[in-house]
Design a protein around this motif. Structure first.
Motif, PDB file in Angstrom:
ATOM      1  N   GLU A  89       0.845  -1.197   0.000  1.00 30.50           N
ATOM      2  CA  GLU A  89       0.000   0.000   0.000  1.00 30.50           C
ATOM      3  C   GLU A  89       0.883   1.251   0.000  1.00 30.50           C
ATOM      4  O   GLU A  89       0.735   2.152   0.829  1.00 30.50           O
ATOM      5  CB  GLU A  89      -0.974  -0.057   1.177  1.00 30.50           C
ATOM      6  CG  GLU A  89      -1.954  -1.216   1.003  1.00 30.50           C
ATOM      7  CD  GLU A  89      -2.913  -1.400   2.159  1.00 30.50           C
ATOM      8  OE1 GLU A  89      -3.092  -0.475   2.973  1.00 30.50           O
ATOM      9  OE2 GLU A  89      -3.500  -2.493   2.238  1.00 30.50           O
ATOM     10  N   GLU A  90       1.791   1.262  -0.948  1.00 33.01           N
ATOM     11  CA  GLU A  90       2.668   2.393  -1.203  1.00 33.01           C
ATOM     12  C   GLU A  90       2.724   2.610  -2.708  1.00 33.01           C
ATOM     13  O   GLU A  90       2.840   1.658  -3.477  1.00 33.01           O
ATOM     14  CB  GLU A  90       4.086   2.114  -0.696  1.00 33.01           C
ATOM     15  CG  GLU A  90       5.103   3.173  -1.083  1.00 33.01           C
ATOM     16  CD  GLU A  90       6.545   2.761  -0.802  1.00 33.01           C
ATOM     17  OE1 GLU A  90       7.435   3.361  -1.435  1.00 33.01           O
ATOM     18  OE2 GLU A  90       6.786   1.855   0.022  1.00 33.01           O
ATOM     19  N   ILE A  91       2.589   3.871  -3.108  1.00 36.72           N
ATOM     20  CA  ILE A  91       2.824   4.279  -4.493  1.00 36.72           C
ATOM     21  C   ILE A  91       4.166   4.993  -4.499  1.00 36.72           C
ATOM     22  O   ILE A  91       4.414   5.847  -3.642  1.00 36.72           O
ATOM     23  CB  ILE A  91       1.731   5.255  -4.980  1.00 36.72           C
ATOM     24  CG1 ILE A  91       0.403   4.530  -5.139  1.00 36.72           C
ATOM     25  CG2 ILE A  91       2.151   5.945  -6.285  1.00 36.72           C
ATOM     26  CD1 ILE A  91      -0.771   5.461  -5.402  1.00 36.72           C
ATOM     27  N   TYR A  92       5.026   4.628  -5.445  1.00 38.92           N
ATOM     28  CA  TYR A  92       6.270   5.389  -5.588  1.00 38.92           C
ATOM     29  C   TYR A  92       6.583   5.583  -7.060  1.00 38.92           C
ATOM     30  O   TYR A  92       6.156   4.809  -7.907  1.00 38.92           O
ATOM     31  CB  TYR A  92       7.429   4.733  -4.832  1.00 38.92           C
ATOM     32  CG  TYR A  92       7.931   3.432  -5.393  1.00 38.92           C
ATOM     33  CD1 TYR A  92       9.052   3.394  -6.216  1.00 38.92           C
ATOM     34  CD2 TYR A  92       7.298   2.227  -5.101  1.00 38.92           C
ATOM     35  CE1 TYR A  92       9.535   2.197  -6.720  1.00 38.92           C
ATOM     36  CE2 TYR A  92       7.768   1.025  -5.602  1.00 38.92           C
ATOM     37  CZ  TYR A  92       8.891   1.011  -6.410  1.00 38.92           C
ATOM     38  OH  TYR A  92       9.353  -0.176  -6.918  1.00 38.92           O
ATOM     39  N   PHE A  93       7.294   6.662  -7.339  1.00 41.21           N
ATOM     40  CA  PHE A  93       7.677   6.979  -8.714  1.00 41.21           C
ATOM     41  C   PHE A  93       8.908   7.857  -8.702  1.00 41.21           C
ATOM     42  O   PHE A  93       9.143   8.635  -7.781  1.00 41.21           O
ATOM     43  CB  PHE A  93       6.528   7.649  -9.481  1.00 41.21           C
ATOM     44  CG  PHE A  93       5.930   8.841  -8.799  1.00 41.21           C
ATOM     45  CD1 PHE A  93       6.455  10.106  -8.988  1.00 41.21           C
ATOM     46  CD2 PHE A  93       4.830   8.694  -7.960  1.00 41.21           C
ATOM     47  CE1 PHE A  93       5.908  11.219  -8.360  1.00 41.21           C
ATOM     48  CE2 PHE A  93       4.271   9.795  -7.322  1.00 41.21           C
ATOM     49  CZ  PHE A  93       4.812  11.060  -7.522  1.00 41.21           C
ATOM     50  N   GLU A  94       9.714   7.696  -9.757  1.00 42.30           N
ATOM     51  CA  GLU A  94      10.978   8.416  -9.859  1.00 42.30           C
ATOM     52  C   GLU A  94      10.746   9.906 -10.087  1.00 42.30           C
ATOM     53  O   GLU A  94       9.798  10.308 -10.770  1.00 42.30           O
ATOM     54  CB  GLU A  94      11.819   7.841 -10.993  1.00 42.30           C
ATOM     55  CG  GLU A  94      13.235   8.361 -11.002  1.00 42.30           C
ATOM     56  CD  GLU A  94      14.129   7.655 -12.006  1.00 42.30           C
ATOM     57  OE1 GLU A  94      15.207   8.199 -12.272  1.00 42.30           O
ATOM     58  OE2 GLU A  94      13.752   6.592 -12.515  1.00 42.30           O
ATOM     59  N   VAL A 102       4.273  11.447   3.001  1.00 41.25           N
ATOM     60  CA  VAL A 102       4.928  11.454   1.695  1.00 41.25           C
ATOM     61  C   VAL A 102       6.432  11.472   1.976  1.00 41.25           C
ATOM     62  O   VAL A 102       6.921  12.316   2.721  1.00 41.25           O
ATOM     63  CB  VAL A 102       4.528  12.684   0.858  1.00 41.25           C
ATOM     64  CG1 VAL A 102       5.297  12.710  -0.465  1.00 41.25           C
ATOM     65  CG2 VAL A 102       3.026  12.689   0.601  1.00 41.25           C
ATOM     66  N   GLY A 103       7.127  10.505   1.406  1.00 38.75           N
ATOM     67  CA  GLY A 103       8.554  10.391   1.624  1.00 38.75           C
ATOM     68  C   GLY A 103       9.330  10.535   0.330  1.00 38.75           C
ATOM     69  O   GLY A 103       8.792  10.352  -0.766  1.00 38.75           O
ATOM     70  N   TYR A 104      10.605  10.872   0.475  1.00 36.19           N
ATOM     71  CA  TYR A 104      11.539  10.848  -0.652  1.00 36.19           C
ATOM     72  C   TYR A 104      12.534   9.737  -0.350  1.00 36.19           C
ATOM     73  O   TYR A 104      13.174   9.736   0.705  1.00 36.19           O
ATOM     74  CB  TYR A 104      12.265  12.187  -0.814  1.00 36.19           C
ATOM     75  CG  TYR A 104      13.356  12.119  -1.854  1.00 36.19           C
ATOM     76  CD1 TYR A 104      13.058  12.203  -3.210  1.00 36.19           C
ATOM     77  CD2 TYR A 104      14.675  11.914  -1.488  1.00 36.19           C
ATOM     78  CE1 TYR A 104      14.054  12.099  -4.171  1.00 36.19           C
ATOM     79  CE2 TYR A 104      15.678  11.822  -2.439  1.00 36.19           C
ATOM     80  CZ  TYR A 104      15.362  11.908  -3.785  1.00 36.19           C
ATOM     81  OH  TYR A 104      16.350  11.791  -4.724  1.00 36.19           O
ATOM     82  N   TRP A 105      12.642   8.795  -1.287  1.00 37.54           N
ATOM     83  CA  TRP A 105      13.505   7.631  -1.127  1.00 37.54           C
ATOM     84  C   TRP A 105      14.766   7.841  -1.956  1.00 37.54           C
ATOM     85  O   TRP A 105      14.735   7.722  -3.181  1.00 37.54           O
ATOM     86  CB  TRP A 105      12.750   6.390  -1.571  1.00 37.54           C
ATOM     87  CG  TRP A 105      13.455   5.090  -1.423  1.00 37.54           C
ATOM     88  CD1 TRP A 105      14.176   4.655  -0.347  1.00 37.54           C
ATOM     89  CD2 TRP A 105      13.477   4.026  -2.382  1.00 37.54           C
ATOM     90  NE1 TRP A 105      14.648   3.391  -0.585  1.00 37.54           N
ATOM     91  CE2 TRP A 105      14.233   2.976  -1.825  1.00 37.54           C
ATOM     92  CE3 TRP A 105      12.923   3.856  -3.645  1.00 37.54           C
ATOM     93  CZ2 TRP A 105      14.464   1.783  -2.493  1.00 37.54           C
ATOM     94  CZ3 TRP A 105      13.149   2.665  -4.308  1.00 37.54           C
ATOM     95  CH2 TRP A 105      13.914   1.645  -3.732  1.00 37.54           C
ATOM     96  N   PRO A 106      15.897   8.198  -1.308  1.00 39.32           N
ATOM     97  CA  PRO A 106      17.117   8.495  -2.059  1.00 39.32           C
ATOM     98  C   PRO A 106      17.599   7.351  -2.951  1.00 39.32           C
ATOM     99  O   PRO A 106      18.110   7.593  -4.044  1.00 39.32           O
ATOM    100  CB  PRO A 106      18.151   8.800  -0.962  1.00 39.32           C
ATOM    101  CG  PRO A 106      17.344   9.248   0.208  1.00 39.32           C
ATOM    102  CD  PRO A 106      16.075   8.442   0.127  1.00 39.32           C
ATOM    103  N   ASP A 107      17.435   6.097  -2.500  1.00 34.77           N
ATOM    104  CA  ASP A 107      17.922   4.953  -3.273  1.00 34.77           C
ATOM    105  C   ASP A 107      17.300   4.884  -4.667  1.00 34.77           C
ATOM    106  O   ASP A 107      17.937   4.428  -5.610  1.00 34.77           O
ATOM    107  CB  ASP A 107      17.647   3.637  -2.541  1.00 34.77           C
ATOM    108  CG  ASP A 107      18.445   3.501  -1.249  1.00 34.77           C
ATOM    109  OD1 ASP A 107      19.240   4.404  -0.925  1.00 34.77           O
ATOM    110  OD2 ASP A 107      18.264   2.485  -0.566  1.00 34.77           O
ATOM    111  N   GLY A 108      16.043   5.324  -4.789  1.00 28.96           N
ATOM    112  CA  GLY A 108      15.352   5.277  -6.079  1.00 28.96           C
ATOM    113  C   GLY A 108      15.039   6.641  -6.658  1.00 28.96           C
ATOM    114  O   GLY A 108      14.321   6.736  -7.651  1.00 28.96           O
ATOM    115  N   LYS A 109      15.559   7.720  -6.006  1.00 26.55           N
ATOM    116  CA  LYS A 109      15.206   9.089  -6.403  1.00 26.55           C
ATOM    117  C   LYS A 109      13.690   9.223  -6.543  1.00 26.55           C
ATOM    118  O   LYS A 109      13.185   9.843  -7.468  1.00 26.55           O
ATOM    119  CB  LYS A 109      15.900   9.474  -7.712  1.00 26.55           C
ATOM    120  CG  LYS A 109      17.398   9.567  -7.590  1.00 26.55           C
ATOM    121  CD  LYS A 109      18.141   9.875  -8.884  1.00 26.55           C
ATOM    122  CE  LYS A 109      17.385  10.654  -9.900  1.00 26.55           C
ATOM    123  NZ  LYS A 109      18.177  11.051 -11.074  1.00 26.55           N
TER     124      LYS A 109
END
Length: 122
Positions: free
Chosen positions: A40-45, A65-72
């Protein structure tokens, strides 16, 4: 600072906090990307490159809302991920908390894998 995320048939808004990472995402808009789902997470570059900061967390709250450095990547958390223990929401690795979803989280359940998302200033 608010951003509009247009997933085609669904629109979500997020309110960004005042961190340097959040400002970098704000300044990068408008941009488009492809949606990935992880539980239940949406993520996009995003076009943003940023390291972990003082807001970094291994556990997040519903609506964060998070920013994931590993995937930009920008990550919208609306429930458990595949590595969450009962009662928690756990990202793949630490994320910077850059804001909150301010529209219905229920709508996010209907965003399909591979959808195009357009991110614009709201």
């Amino acid at each position: 600072m608010k951003l509009k995320l247009d997933f085609g048939n669904i629109v979500a808004e997020i309110e960004l906090n005042g961190t340097a990472c959040a400002r970098a995402i704000w300044e990068a808009a408008p941009f488009s990307s492809l949606v990935h789902l992880w539980g239940e997470e949406i993520y996009f570059e995003t076009p943003v490159t940023h390291s972990l900061d003082e807001t970094a967390k291994d556990l997040v709250e519903k609506g964060d809302v998070g920013y994931w450095p590993d995937g930009k990547a920008l990550c919208l958390f609306f429930g458990p991920t595949p590595i969450s223990s009962p009662g928690e929401i756990r990202p793949a690795s630490a994320v910077n908390i850059v804001g909150r979803v301010i529209t219905s989280l229920e709508d996010l359940y209907h965003v399909p894998e591979g959808a195009e998302v357009t991110v614009e200033k709201a």
